[in-house]
Design a protein around this motif. Structure first.
Motif, PDB file in Angstrom:
ATOM      1  N   GLY A   1      10.038  -5.044   8.958  1.00 42.74           N
ATOM      2  CA  GLY A   1      10.931  -5.802   8.289  1.00 42.74           C
ATOM      3  C   GLY A   1      11.874  -5.109   7.333  1.00 42.74           C
TER       4      GLY A   1
ATOM      5  N   ILE B   1      16.321  -6.209   5.869  1.00 42.33           N
ATOM      6  CA  ILE B   1      16.282  -7.632   5.203  1.00 42.33           C
ATOM      7  C   ILE B   1      16.655  -7.518   4.070  1.00 42.33           C
ATOM      8  N   ALA B   2      16.800  -8.890   3.383  1.00 44.07           N
ATOM      9  CA  ALA B   2      17.632  -9.285   2.342  1.00 44.07           C
ATOM     10  C   ALA B   2      17.277  -8.205   1.109  1.00 44.07           C
ATOM     11  N   GLU B   3      18.044  -7.874  -0.003  1.00 43.33           N
ATOM     12  CA  GLU B   3      17.603  -7.108  -0.893  1.00 43.33           C
ATOM     13  C   GLU B   3      16.691  -7.645  -1.830  1.00 43.33           C
ATOM     14  N   ASP B   4      16.764  -9.010  -2.011  1.00 43.79           N
ATOM     15  CA  ASP B   4      15.626  -9.587  -2.891  1.00 43.79           C
ATOM     16  C   ASP B   4      14.364  -9.590  -2.471  1.00 43.79           C
ATOM     17  N   LYS B   5      14.360  -9.179  -1.145  1.00 38.24           N
ATOM     18  CA  LYS B   5      12.780  -9.177  -0.600  1.00 38.24           C
ATOM     19  C   LYS B   5      12.304  -7.565  -0.379  1.00 38.24           C
ATOM     20  N   ARG B   6      13.322  -6.685  -0.644  1.00 34.80           N
ATOM     21  CA  ARG B   6      12.685  -5.330  -0.456  1.00 34.80           C
ATOM     22  C   ARG B   6      11.529  -4.993  -1.283  1.00 34.80           C
ATOM     23  N   ASP B   7      11.751  -5.299  -2.283  1.00 35.86           N
ATOM     24  CA  ASP B   7      10.583  -4.760  -3.632  1.00 35.86           C
ATOM     25  C   ASP B   7       9.286  -5.583  -2.914  1.00 35.86           C
ATOM     26  N   LYS B   8       9.511  -6.822  -2.683  1.00 36.72           N
ATOM     27  CA  LYS B   8       8.261  -7.391  -2.429  1.00 36.72           C
ATOM     28  C   LYS B   8       7.655  -6.854  -1.306  1.00 36.72           C
ATOM     29  N   TYR B   9       8.136  -6.133  -0.067  1.00 41.84           N
ATOM     30  CA  TYR B   9       7.696  -5.850   0.918  1.00 41.84           C
ATOM     31  C   TYR B   9       7.146  -4.437   0.544  1.00 41.84           C
TER      32      TYR B   9
ATOM     33  N   TYR C   1       5.454  -5.172   7.704  1.00 44.19           N
ATOM     34  CA  TYR C   1       6.310  -5.222   6.725  1.00 44.19           C
ATOM     35  C   TYR C   1       7.250  -3.981   6.823  1.00 44.19           C
TER      36      TYR C   1
END
Length: 741
Positions: free
Chosen positions: A551, A556-564, A548
């Motif tokens: 990644g 990676i896309a901004e909408d996935k950064r918090d999840k990572y 991660y």
């Protein structure tokens, strides 16, 4: 008793003698437990009762002795016998009080039923007796004020519900539930209203009503005239003898004839002076006359009986021309005792009369439900309507106002309103007074019997064992369960602890040395195995963090950064927890953990831990049951044992299927305590049973639930460090984990 101050003993003896006098007065006088005093609270009524006073004095005498004992022994440890006696007394008194409350409640309910059966239709009973068979029969045209006299009699009877003959069935027979006194204390008030709700007559006015004879008729020794009159009077103008007669007895039992002096307007007589002939003197004269016909006036005049003054209004000076004198030997008086204040449907009333005055005009619109129970008081209002329909006259409570009838409504002539005020609870107190006394004496006797049994079969043996254990002699030691630090049990505890602590310390030292030796032998193997296990366990979270992180580095896309980022943090926290558990296990295996000696209840500790897991258990609808002995106190490191119990409990809640059950047990056997948790689940394989306590061992990923596999290994090391052992076995419905220390 030898060390109690003489002053305490003298004071206690005086109270006991005083109580005996009260009991004797109660037994000889036969006074009811609760006296009914107007306007007084029940506490004041109880204080005025001899039986209650006697009981209070006995309690005070015992309290004085107890205070003396406490002050005499204040520097000594409380003995078990004293504590047990106090607890027995308290328990039996509470049981006695609860039992008497239940019995009183049932008796009060029974009394309320009797009151309701007797007085629910009291107004109709009065109307039937005074109106139905007499009014409208033409008597009023033949005799002066005949119909008015029927109303006077009705309100008088309605103001004496406790003595009115129509309510005699309120008193039970001797073979019923309880043998009750001959009368029940009730208050009542009655009024008669016309069809428009205007007051015609009421029972809260004081008046004499009588069939009068003029002076000529009296002198001619006529027997009856049929003419009636009423005389209002002021209570303050009554003589002392008059007040005594009207307050304490029935007028016709004290007076054989009456003489009224005053003015008369044809209906109402305004008295200046009222006199009477004493009934006993009249009977003596009648006995002297012997057999044969007589008239009251003849006996009075022939034997020159004395007229006694009952009432005199010296302020009312009238000319002799206006004054008339009436005689009567058919008379009665409306003179009612004022009832206590009460509350009816949220409104306070000074007495029963005020409630009748309030309800009376309202009932002109028709009948409605009126009975009301408020605390100790029962209010029983009733109404009877005189109405006619199709030429027939009816006396009943079934009139609902003109608007309630679809066709022609009955013609309402007048109606009678009555309210009866009573207290089923006070009645129950009076009926059960002897029961209270007898059962209290039985309870006191039972305390002494139980005290003797406990002393002979428990206290004395425990005291002997304690004294023996305190000696230096070699003995086969018992393993008693300690509960309270009373004097005798404290001796036993200290003696047992003195010898068992030495033995326990030796066993713990041997266990520690053996454990250290085993650890030393397996140190190299454990180090290699631990390194492999740590690498294996840390590989997965580190791989996740690495992937991660890459990644994130690749934008990676901004909408996935918090999840990572959340995944990286979660895996880092998991790794941190694993490291902390490994450090804890390492210290335990190395024998570097020092245990504290805490005395605590294992049952209380277990319940506290399961309370923290309550939400998780409720979410899975688990059934958790406890099987604990009365005594579960142990001496161990409370924090470490809590860690073991929490691990067992967490696994049980986690691995029990939804709707399953978890059973927690604590057993004491020859000085050792066994704790076990059994939960519904699939049985473990033989391999799992053998390796479940190993470091990093997990049966399968589905059972691991994300755990590290270190919890049971840590628990096993903690228990063994206490000199105990852990075990696991399959049961009919699941798996049982347990440890013994």
């Amino acid at each position: 008793m030898k060390k109690i101050s003489k002053g305490y003993r003298i004071a206690s003896a005086l109270f006991l003698i005083w109580a005996i006098v009260d009991f004797r007065n109660y037994a000889t006088i036969g006074k009811d437990l609760v006296a009914y005093y107007s306007g007084e609270s029940i506490i004041w009524e109880l204080v005025q009762d001899k039986l209650f006073q006697g009981i209070v004095k006995v309690v005070l005498a015992v309290a004085i002795i107890v205070v003396g004992l406490i002050r005499a022994r204040k520097k000594k440890q409380r003995t078990a016998l004293t504590a047990i006696t106090c607890l027995l007394s308290l328990a039996l008194f509470v049981i006695w009080g609860a039992g008497m409350f239940c019995l009183t409640s049932v008796t009060a309910e029974y009394a309320a039923t009797r009151y309701l059966n007797g007085y629910r239709d009291f107004a109709s009973t009065i109307a039937t007796r005074s109106f139905e068979h007499w009014l409208g029969k033409g008597f009023d045209s033949s005799y002066a004020n005949y119909d008015a006299n029927r109303r006077w009699e009705a309100v008088d009877d309605g103001g004496h519900a406790d003595t009115f003959y129509g309510a005699r069935f309120i008193v039970g027979e001797d073979d019923e539930f309880l043998k009750r006194p001959n009368s029940n204390k009730v208050y009542s008030a009655t009024a008669v209203y016309d069809a428009g709700g205007n007051l015609l007559e009421c029972s809260w006015s004081d008046f004499f009503y009588f069939e009068y004879l003029t002076e000529n008729q009296w002198d001619n020794r006529e027997e009856r005239s049929g003419n009636n009159a009423r005389a209002f009077f002021d209570r303050e103008m009554l003589t002392e003898k008059g007040k005594e007669i009207l307050s304490n007895s029935v007028l016709t039992f004290d007076a054989a004839a009456m003489r009224f002096t005053g003015t008369f307007d044809g209906v109402e007589f305004t008295p200046i002076k009222i006199e009477y002939i004493d009934w006993d003197e009249f009977q003596h004269a009648l006995d002297s006359k012997g057999s044969g016909q007589y008239t009251v006036s003849g006996i009075v005049e022939d034997y020159d009986l004395q007229w006694n003054t009952m009432y005199e209004d010296a302020s009312d000076a009238l000319s002799s021309e206006d004054v008339v004198v009436f005689y009567s030997d058919w008379f009665d008086v409306c003179y009612n005792e004022i009832s206590p204040a009460f509350s009816y449907k949220g409104t306070d009333y000074e007495n029963v009369a005020s409630l009748v005055a309030k309800l009376g005009p309202e009932l002109a619109a028709g009948a409605k439900n009126l009975t009301f129970y408020d605390g100790l008081d029962l209010l029983i209002p009733s109404v009877n309507y005189c109405h006619s329909f199709d030429g027939e006259t009816y006396y009943d409570p079934y009139y609902y106002g003109e608007a309630a009838y679809a066709e022609e409504a009955p013609d309402l002539h007048f109606y009678t309103v009555s309210v009866v005020y009573c207290s089923p609870w006070r009645t129950a107190f009076g009926e059960l007074s002897v029961v209270y006394l007898i059962t209290l004496l039985i309870a006191v006797a039972l305390v002494f019997v139980l005290r003797s049994i406990i002393k002979n079969h428990l206290i004395q043996p425990v005291l002997s064992v304690g004294e023996a254990l305190m000696s230096e002699e070699e003995k086969n030691y018992l393993y008693p369960e300690m509960s309270k630090a009373w004097y005798e049990s404290k001796l036993l505890q200290e003696g047992f602890a003195k010898h068992s602590d030495k033995s326990r310390m030796q066993r713990n030292e041997i266990t520690r040395l053996n454990t250290a030796l085993e650890y030393a032998k397996a140190a190299e193997e454990n180090r290699r195995q631990m390194t492999s296990n740590i690498a294996h366990e840390l590989k997965t979270p580190l791989a996740v963090i690495h992937s991660y992180a890459e990644g994130l580095k690749e934008h990676i896309a901004e909408d996935k950064r918090d999840k990572y980022v959340d995944v990286i943090l979660a895996e880092a926290e998991r790794t941190d927890g694993m490291v902390l558990e490994m450090l804890d296990l390492s210290r335990l295996e190395a024998g570097k953990v020092k245990l504290s000696r805490d005395e605590f209840s294992l049952a209380d500790l277990t319940k506290a831990i399961f309370e923290k897991l309550q939400m998780a258990a409720e979410a899975k609808e688990l059934q958790i049951s406890y099987e604990f002995p009365e005594q579960s106190t142990i001496v161990a490191d409370e924090n470490r044992i809590a860690q073991v119990v929490e691990n067992f409990a967490t696994n049980a809640v986690k691995y029990t299927p939804a709707g399953g059950s978890v059973t927690v047990r604590i057993q004491n056997n020859r000085g050792k305590t066994t704790f076990s948790i059994e939960n519904d689940s699939k049985p473990l394989s033989a391999e799992a049973l053998a390796k479940v306590w190993d470091t990093f061992y997990r049966v399968d990923e589905s059972r691991s639930g994300g755990g590290t596999g270190l919890g049971l290994a840590i628990a096993k090391n903690i228990v063994e460090l206490h000199g105990g052992k852990c075990s696991v076995r399959n049961t009919k419905t699941g798996v049982e984990f347990q440890f013994t220390i």
